[in-house]
Scaffold this motif. Structure first.
Motif, PDB file in Angstrom:
ATOM      1  N   GLY A 215       0.793  -1.227   0.000  1.00  0.00           N
ATOM      2  CA  GLY A 215       0.000   0.000   0.000  1.00  0.00           C
ATOM      3  C   GLY A 215       0.821   1.270   0.000  1.00  0.00           C
ATOM      4  N   THR A 216       0.116   2.377   0.224  1.00  0.00           N
ATOM      5  CA  THR A 216       0.760   3.698   0.252  1.00  0.00           C
ATOM      6  C   THR A 216       0.973   4.177   1.682  1.00  0.00           C
ATOM      7  N   GLN A 217       0.548   3.385   2.646  1.00  0.00           N
ATOM      8  CA  GLN A 217       0.666   3.700   4.075  1.00  0.00           C
ATOM      9  C   GLN A 217      -0.043   5.009   4.444  1.00  0.00           C
ATOM     10  N   SER A 218      -1.173   5.263   3.791  1.00  0.00           N
ATOM     11  CA  SER A 218      -2.002   6.405   4.165  1.00  0.00           C
ATOM     12  C   SER A 218      -2.588   6.149   5.551  1.00  0.00           C
ATOM     13  N   ALA A 219      -3.160   7.184   6.145  1.00  0.00           N
ATOM     14  CA  ALA A 219      -3.739   7.054   7.484  1.00  0.00           C
ATOM     15  C   ALA A 219      -4.827   5.985   7.512  1.00  0.00           C
ATOM     16  N   ALA A 220      -5.653   5.967   6.478  1.00  0.00           N
ATOM     17  CA  ALA A 220      -6.735   4.978   6.416  1.00  0.00           C
ATOM     18  C   ALA A 220      -6.180   3.564   6.269  1.00  0.00           C
ATOM     19  N   GLU A 221      -5.128   3.417   5.451  1.00  0.00           N
ATOM     20  CA  GLU A 221      -4.520   2.097   5.256  1.00  0.00           C
ATOM     21  C   GLU A 221      -3.847   1.609   6.543  1.00  0.00           C
ATOM     22  N   VAL A 222      -3.182   2.497   7.241  1.00  0.00           N
ATOM     23  CA  VAL A 222      -2.530   2.123   8.496  1.00  0.00           C
ATOM     24  C   VAL A 222      -3.574   1.643   9.501  1.00  0.00           C
ATOM     25  N   ALA A 248      -7.691  -5.477  21.351  1.00  0.00           N
ATOM     26  CA  ALA A 248      -7.940  -4.043  21.193  1.00  0.00           C
ATOM     27  C   ALA A 248      -6.642  -3.251  21.313  1.00  0.00           C
ATOM     28  N   LEU A 249      -5.793  -3.640  22.254  1.00  0.00           N
ATOM     29  CA  LEU A 249      -4.512  -2.968  22.458  1.00  0.00           C
ATOM     30  C   LEU A 249      -3.597  -3.150  21.248  1.00  0.00           C
ATOM     31  N   CYS A 250      -3.663  -4.322  20.621  1.00  0.00           N
ATOM     32  CA  CYS A 250      -2.849  -4.602  19.441  1.00  0.00           C
ATOM     33  C   CYS A 250      -3.097  -3.574  18.346  1.00  0.00           C
ATOM     34  N   LYS A 251      -4.349  -3.255  18.100  1.00  0.00           N
ATOM     35  CA  LYS A 251      -4.680  -2.281  17.054  1.00  0.00           C
ATOM     36  C   LYS A 251      -4.019  -0.938  17.330  1.00  0.00           C
ATOM     37  N   VAL A 252      -4.056  -0.525  18.592  1.00  0.00           N
ATOM     38  CA  VAL A 252      -3.504   0.780  18.966  1.00  0.00           C
ATOM     39  C   VAL A 252      -1.983   0.794  18.835  1.00  0.00           C
ATOM     40  N   LEU A 253      -1.315  -0.222  19.385  1.00  0.00           N
ATOM     41  CA  LEU A 253       0.151  -0.246  19.373  1.00  0.00           C
ATOM     42  C   LEU A 253       0.706  -0.432  17.969  1.00  0.00           C
ATOM     43  N   VAL A 254       0.064  -1.281  17.155  1.00  0.00           N
ATOM     44  CA  VAL A 254       0.536  -1.473  15.775  1.00  0.00           C
ATOM     45  C   VAL A 254       0.416  -0.171  14.981  1.00  0.00           C
ATOM     46  N   LYS A 255      -0.704   0.498  15.130  1.00  0.00           N
ATOM     47  CA  LYS A 255      -0.886   1.776  14.430  1.00  0.00           C
ATOM     48  C   LYS A 255       0.185   2.782  14.846  1.00  0.00           C
ATOM     49  N   ARG A 256       0.421   2.908  16.149  1.00  0.00           N
ATOM     50  CA  ARG A 256       1.427   3.858  16.626  1.00  0.00           C
ATOM     51  C   ARG A 256       2.820   3.488  16.133  1.00  0.00           C
ATOM     52  N   ALA A 257       3.126   2.203  16.142  1.00  0.00           N
ATOM     53  CA  ALA A 257       4.459   1.760  15.719  1.00  0.00           C
ATOM     54  C   ALA A 257       4.683   2.045  14.233  1.00  0.00           C
ATOM     55  N   ILE A 258       3.677   1.792  13.412  1.00  0.00           N
ATOM     56  CA  ILE A 258       3.803   2.083  11.981  1.00  0.00           C
ATOM     57  C   ILE A 258       4.052   3.573  11.767  1.00  0.00           C
ATOM     58  N   MET A 259       3.303   4.399  12.465  1.00  0.00           N
ATOM     59  CA  MET A 259       3.482   5.840  12.315  1.00  0.00           C
ATOM     60  C   MET A 259       4.863   6.287  12.786  1.00  0.00           C
ATOM     61  N   GLU A 260       5.392   5.648  13.824  1.00  0.00           N
ATOM     62  CA  GLU A 260       6.750   5.980  14.276  1.00  0.00           C
ATOM     63  C   GLU A 260       7.792   5.627  13.230  1.00  0.00           C
ATOM     64  N   VAL A 261       7.658   4.454  12.611  1.00  0.00           N
ATOM     65  CA  VAL A 261       8.612   4.035  11.589  1.00  0.00           C
ATOM     66  C   VAL A 261       8.515   4.971  10.365  1.00  0.00           C
ATOM     67  N   LYS A 262       7.311   5.351  10.018  1.00  0.00           N
ATOM     68  CA  LYS A 262       7.143   6.298   8.888  1.00  0.00           C
ATOM     69  C   LYS A 262       7.876   7.604   9.144  1.00  0.00           C
ATOM     70  N   ALA A 263       7.956   7.995  10.406  1.00  0.00           N
ATOM     71  CA  ALA A 263       8.603   9.271  10.766  1.00  0.00           C
ATOM     72  C   ALA A 263      10.114   9.134  10.951  1.00  0.00           C
ATOM     73  N   CYS A 264      10.630   7.896  10.934  1.00  0.00           N
ATOM     74  CA  CYS A 264      12.064   7.677  11.132  1.00  0.00           C
ATOM     75  C   CYS A 264      12.873   8.260   9.981  1.00  0.00           C
ATOM     76  N   LYS A 265      14.063   8.770  10.314  1.00  0.00           N
ATOM     77  CA  LYS A 265      14.978   9.286   9.293  1.00  0.00           C
ATOM     78  C   LYS A 265      16.252   8.476   9.293  1.00  0.00           C
TER      79      LYS A 265
END
Length: 265
Positions: A215-222, A248-265
């Motif tokens: 995918g494109t890792q858009s917010a909706a896709e994440v 339920a916790l899995c959904k939250v942590l996976v979403k946050r982790a993906i967003m963190e990796v997207k922000a990595c430089k």
């Protein structure tokens, strides 16, 4: 507290494995952190301290980590802090306390395949191989599928590539085990999502990882991928949380982790 009849400190891996194989209740000692909480009766305890297996170094494009290396060494080593966005130091820095991390060894943690392991979760999102004395070198994911048997984890090999990664967890208190832990990594366009402390052993969410990679890792896709990971994996109930809570916790942590990796430089 465990008890033992005899203690040896062999000078070679060959001797250590020979003694280990002699009797069923002969046991390799790591840092003994979890043995201290057991009532195990050990015939001959095998201390690997004389085998120079406590080290972290770069070797031919890999990070090589000796089996007797402590979690505290993982936490503080410069090479690991500078590799993969410091995912390994981040994964172990919250484990109970510094004194405990000074005792626990990498080899014992990985070889025991603990379901609550923070370290295994982080290692699974990297290109990690284990090297066993008897069965040789293999991917960590293959090792985790093997039945338990008599062997010695000699070292880990982690391919040193430009992989971005992060690790997240939820604990009820700073010194407790994780209720759930998550690691996510990206190499080029390939993503890997791992969830551990389910409370079962850490596992790769293969379908969700493949979906994210395409995918494109858009917010909706994440958001959708996080739900897919939670639906794909199974969860159990113990004193730290119910299966429903972990899902339920899995959904939250996976979403946050993906967003963190997207922000990595």
């Amino acid at each position: 507290m465990f008890t033992l009849s005899n203690l040896v400190q062999p000078e070679t891996l060959e001797t250590a494995y020979q003694i280990l194989s002699d009797k069923r209740n002969n046991t390799i000692l790591g840092g003994c952190a979890f043995l201290k909480m057991s009532s195990k009766r050990i015939g001959t305890a095998i201390d690997l301290s004389n085998l120079s297996l406590s080290y972290i170094k770069e070797t031919d494009g890999f990070i090589e980590i000796g089996g007797m290396t402590s979690l505290r060494e993982l936490e503080t080593h410069t090479l690991l802090k500078e590799s993969f966005n410091g995912v390994l130091p981040k994964a172990v820095c919250s484990i109970i306390g510094v004194q405990f991390r000074n005792c626990v060894t990498v080899g014992a943690s990985v070889f025991s395949k603990y379901g609550f392991s923070d370290l295994i979760t982080a290692l699974l999102v990297l290109d990690t191989e284990v090297e066993l004395y008897k069965d040789g070198r293999m991917p960590l994911v293959d090792f985790l599928k093997m039945p338990k048997q008599k062997d010695i984890l000699v070292r880990l090999w982690i391919k040193l590539v430009n992989r971005k990664a992060t690790y997240l967890n939820l604990r009820k208190s700073a010194s407790d085990y994780s209720v759930l832990n998550v690691a996510v990594s990206k190499l080029n366009n390939h993503w890997t999502i791992v969830v551990g402390a389910r409370p079962r052993r850490a596992a790769i969410a293969s379908k969700a990882s493949a979906t994210l990679s395409k995918g494109t890792q858009s917010a909706a896709e994440v958001e959708a991928v996080a739900k897919e990971a939670a639906d794909e994996l199974s969860f159990g109930t113990n004193m730290r949380g119910s299966a429903e809570y972990r899902k339920a916790l899995c959904k939250v942590l996976v979403k946050r982790a993906i967003m963190e990796v997207k922000a990595c430089k």
